[in-house]
Scaffold this motif. Sequence first.
Motif, PDB file in Angstrom:
ATOM      1  N   VAL A  26      49.879  34.113  46.872  1.00  0.00           N
ATOM      2  CA  VAL A  26      49.565  35.074  45.812  1.00  0.00           C
ATOM      3  C   VAL A  26      48.449  36.003  46.278  1.00  0.00           C
ATOM      4  O   VAL A  26      47.526  35.585  46.977  1.00  0.00           O
ATOM      5  N   THR A  27      48.590  37.254  45.915  1.00  0.00           N
ATOM      6  CA  THR A  27      47.512  38.217  46.162  1.00  0.00           C
ATOM      7  C   THR A  27      46.988  38.661  44.803  1.00  0.00           C
ATOM      8  O   THR A  27      47.772  39.072  43.947  1.00  0.00           O
ATOM      9  N   LEU A  28      45.688  38.547  44.632  1.00  0.00           N
ATOM     10  CA  LEU A  28      45.067  38.984  43.377  1.00  0.00           C
ATOM     11  C   LEU A  28      44.568  40.415  43.562  1.00  0.00           C
ATOM     12  O   LEU A  28      43.876  40.718  44.539  1.00  0.00           O
ATOM     13  N   LEU A  29      44.967  41.276  42.645  1.00  0.00           N
ATOM     14  CA  LEU A  29      44.545  42.681  42.717  1.00  0.00           C
ATOM     15  C   LEU A  29      43.752  43.048  41.468  1.00  0.00           C
ATOM     16  O   LEU A  29      44.034  42.529  40.389  1.00  0.00           O
ATOM     17  N   ASP A  30      42.788  43.938  41.646  1.00  0.00           N
ATOM     18  CA  ASP A  30      41.989  44.337  40.479  1.00  0.00           C
ATOM     19  C   ASP A  30      42.721  45.408  39.669  1.00  0.00           C
ATOM     20  O   ASP A  30      43.859  45.771  39.984  1.00  0.00           O
ATOM     21  N   SER A  31      42.062  45.927  38.650  1.00  0.00           N
ATOM     22  CA  SER A  31      42.740  46.864  37.745  1.00  0.00           C
ATOM     23  C   SER A  31      43.144  48.166  38.429  1.00  0.00           C
ATOM     24  O   SER A  31      43.988  48.897  37.936  1.00  0.00           O
ATOM     25  N   GLU A  32      42.505  48.433  39.574  1.00  0.00           N
ATOM     26  CA  GLU A  32      42.906  49.629  40.325  1.00  0.00           C
ATOM     27  C   GLU A  32      43.911  49.301  41.423  1.00  0.00           C
ATOM     28  O   GLU A  32      44.155  50.116  42.301  1.00  0.00           O
ATOM     29  N   LYS A  33      44.413  48.095  41.346  1.00  0.00           N
ATOM     30  CA  LYS A  33      45.407  47.591  42.314  1.00  0.00           C
ATOM     31  C   LYS A  33      44.850  47.414  43.720  1.00  0.00           C
ATOM     32  O   LYS A  33      45.577  47.449  44.702  1.00  0.00           O
ATOM     33  N   LYS A  34      43.533  47.231  43.805  1.00  0.00           N
ATOM     34  CA  LYS A  34      42.932  46.949  45.108  1.00  0.00           C
ATOM     35  C   LYS A  34      42.959  45.444  45.309  1.00  0.00           C
ATOM     36  O   LYS A  34      42.545  44.693  44.416  1.00  0.00           O
ATOM     37  N   PRO A  35      43.415  44.966  46.483  1.00  0.00           N
ATOM     38  CA  PRO A  35      43.448  43.516  46.704  1.00  0.00           C
ATOM     39  C   PRO A  35      42.053  42.912  46.663  1.00  0.00           C
ATOM     40  O   PRO A  35      41.121  43.456  47.240  1.00  0.00           O
ATOM     41  N   VAL A  36      41.934  41.812  45.954  1.00  0.00           N
ATOM     42  CA  VAL A  36      40.646  41.116  45.855  1.00  0.00           C
ATOM     43  C   VAL A  36      40.656  39.914  46.800  1.00  0.00           C
ATOM     44  O   VAL A  36      39.719  39.691  47.554  1.00  0.00           O
ATOM     45  N   VAL A  37      41.742  39.169  46.768  1.00  0.00           N
ATOM     46  CA  VAL A  37      41.853  37.976  47.627  1.00  0.00           C
ATOM     47  C   VAL A  37      43.321  37.560  47.715  1.00  0.00           C
ATOM     48  O   VAL A  37      44.109  37.843  46.814  1.00  0.00           O
ATOM     49  N   SER A  38      43.640  36.906  48.827  1.00  0.00           N
ATOM     50  CA  SER A  38      45.004  36.382  48.986  1.00  0.00           C
ATOM     51  C   SER A  38      44.932  34.900  49.330  1.00  0.00           C
ATOM     52  O   SER A  38      43.985  34.458  49.998  1.00  0.00           O
ATOM     53  N   SER A  39      45.921  34.150  48.914  1.00  0.00           N
ATOM     54  CA  SER A  39      45.942  32.719  49.270  1.00  0.00           C
ATOM     55  C   SER A  39      46.549  32.518  50.657  1.00  0.00           C
ATOM     56  O   SER A  39      46.567  31.405  51.162  1.00  0.00           O
ATOM     57  N   TYR A  91      46.917  39.797  33.923  1.00  0.00           N
ATOM     58  CA  TYR A  91      46.124  38.966  33.012  1.00  0.00           C
ATOM     59  C   TYR A  91      44.720  39.554  32.900  1.00  0.00           C
ATOM     60  O   TYR A  91      44.199  40.081  33.878  1.00  0.00           O
ATOM     61  N   VAL A  92      44.155  39.449  31.713  1.00  0.00           N
ATOM     62  CA  VAL A  92      42.779  39.930  31.537  1.00  0.00           C
ATOM     63  C   VAL A  92      41.820  38.819  31.986  1.00  0.00           C
ATOM     64  O   VAL A  92      41.795  37.737  31.399  1.00  0.00           O
ATOM     65  N   GLY A  99      38.527  42.861  33.196  1.00  0.00           N
ATOM     66  CA  GLY A  99      39.577  43.873  33.369  1.00  0.00           C
ATOM     67  C   GLY A  99      40.940  43.255  33.536  1.00  0.00           C
ATOM     68  O   GLY A  99      41.089  42.021  33.525  1.00  0.00           O
ATOM     69  N   ILE A 100      41.927  44.115  33.671  1.00  0.00           N
ATOM     70  CA  ILE A 100      43.290  43.631  33.892  1.00  0.00           C
ATOM     71  C   ILE A 100      43.455  43.399  35.387  1.00  0.00           C
ATOM     72  O   ILE A 100      43.236  44.302  36.198  1.00  0.00           O
ATOM     73  N   ALA A 127      31.479  41.314  23.613  1.00  0.00           N
ATOM     74  CA  ALA A 127      31.535  42.707  24.085  1.00  0.00           C
ATOM     75  C   ALA A 127      32.735  42.920  25.014  1.00  0.00           C
ATOM     76  O   ALA A 127      33.437  43.939  24.931  1.00  0.00           O
ATOM     77  N   ASP A 128      32.977  41.936  25.876  1.00  0.00           N
ATOM     78  CA  ASP A 128      34.094  42.029  26.834  1.00  0.00           C
ATOM     79  C   ASP A 128      35.457  42.083  26.150  1.00  0.00           C
ATOM     80  O   ASP A 128      36.459  42.433  26.786  1.00  0.00           O
ATOM     81  N   GLN A 129      35.491  41.705  24.888  1.00  0.00           N
ATOM     82  CA  GLN A 129      36.775  41.703  24.172  1.00  0.00           C
ATOM     83  C   GLN A 129      37.288  43.117  23.886  1.00  0.00           C
ATOM     84  O   GLN A 129      38.397  43.303  23.395  1.00  0.00           O
ATOM     85  N   LYS A 130      36.483  44.103  24.215  1.00  0.00           N
ATOM     86  CA  LYS A 130      36.894  45.499  24.009  1.00  0.00           C
ATOM     87  C   LYS A 130      38.237  45.762  24.697  1.00  0.00           C
ATOM     88  O   LYS A 130      39.141  46.356  24.102  1.00  0.00           O
ATOM     89  N   ILE A 131      38.366  45.265  25.891  1.00  0.00           N
ATOM     90  CA  ILE A 131      39.597  45.513  26.651  1.00  0.00           C
ATOM     91  C   ILE A 131      40.803  44.822  26.005  1.00  0.00           C
ATOM     92  O   ILE A 131      41.912  45.353  25.986  1.00  0.00           O
ATOM     93  N   VAL A 132      40.572  43.640  25.441  1.00  0.00           N
ATOM     94  CA  VAL A 132      41.659  42.906  24.781  1.00  0.00           C
ATOM     95  C   VAL A 132      42.058  43.640  23.493  1.00  0.00           C
ATOM     96  O   VAL A 132      43.249  43.808  23.206  1.00  0.00           O
TER      97      VAL A 132
END
Lengths: 299, 143
Positions: free
Chosen positions: B86-99, B62-63, B119-120, A209-214
């Motif tokens: 590195v700072t990891l950001l979610d698909s809305e560009k909100k920071p999730v975590v930083s090293s 990356y997905v 998500g991306i 299901a998650d592959q939708k985004i890919v």
Amino acid sequence: MKKVFYSFLTISLCFIIACDNDSEISQVASDTTKRVKSGKEAIDKKTIKEFVDRIPSPMIISSIIKDSGIDYDQTLLNSVDNESKYVIEFKQALNLGVFSTDLGYANIYEKSQDAINLLVGVKDMADNLKIGQYFEFEKIKQLSKSKDKLDELLQLTEENLININNKLYEQDRSDLTVLIITGGWVEVMYLATQVVQKKPNKDLEQMIADQKIVLDQIVQLLDYYASQSKMRDLHDELVDLQKSFEKIKFTQSEGESKQVEKEGTVVVEQGGSEQAEMSKETLNEITTKVAAIRNKIIS
Amino acid sequence: MKKRILLLMLAWGFIYWANAQCDVTEYTNKCAERLKPQGYKYLKSYKLDFMNGSKKQIIYSYVFSNNTSYRITLANGDKDNKGLFVTLLDSEKKPVVSSYLEKEKKYMPAIDIKCSRTGIYYLAYEVKEGKDYCGSSVIGFKR
């Protein structure tokens, strides 16, 4: 003398710009992010590499299949005997992706003889596309024979495929990269859907299901090349597959992330959750469509 | 005028030298080694060439998948990867975590994240201090 100076200045600037290729990534990522926020992304040539880079490796799904305790099934793989059917670049690139995914699947299960056979398929497809020189065939073959070198084998195989994609991008042949990725993704979806039909598994269903985004990303990549009739046909088939994925219902809940420092690592458990609700009918529909697309690719 | 040409040639030579020096093979292998103890499988590597400081940030996307654990490892010429984070950001560009741990002013060599949403995601690499503008990062995964 001034002429010499300005000529030199021009050459230097050209050199600096040429070497600064990666700096575009930052800008491109920033631009793409803006588009993410505004809805569906429009793709242009500059963003192809970024899209390609973000597609996850089929290895993740192969790994889940194995971790789910599902037995290795050689009958699901494309046969290297089919190679002779792939005489045009379109088919060669798609099946380079197919064989690469099958190779990863065989490697994960440590089926060295199958892996070596599939490696021949990968090498031949790559040679036909004139990118075989970037594939470390002998080294990978040796690692495939060793039972205790799985990590190195996975690393080298992944690096080789990334290298091939980068070379194609540099050679302005990104359409082939898109086909390699599409072939690889369709194949791993074929493996996952076939396996889950034989032995239902919630984890694997969620991953499907998650592959939708890919799929959305791949459709956008193919859309860029839709002026080529074969690419357009493939694009249209995947758009039809998208319609089945649209039936999956995703529910999300918010939650606080937890972060700790442990043994020199920042450990985060992302808050919230996401659940995919996929009916048996939808899964069957996806299975049928994926199998049809895959069979067309390998035939 | 001769001096200016000489100066330009020297600058050109330096840029060429700096670029040629960013060989990340050793760093990538170091990063890959850091995946093994906890059973993470190699997924992808990124060359981090900050072009001798002229590039401030390198972003990749990356997905990431729900219910999957990822390890992002970092390495540069410093044994504690000082300066690189590195700072990891979610698909809305909100920071999730930083090293980079701001309070302790520490550069951590790895991030482990258990992803709860597909998500991306964006990986924003930066060099905060020091002059080590060449490094590598590897992503590994496990379920």
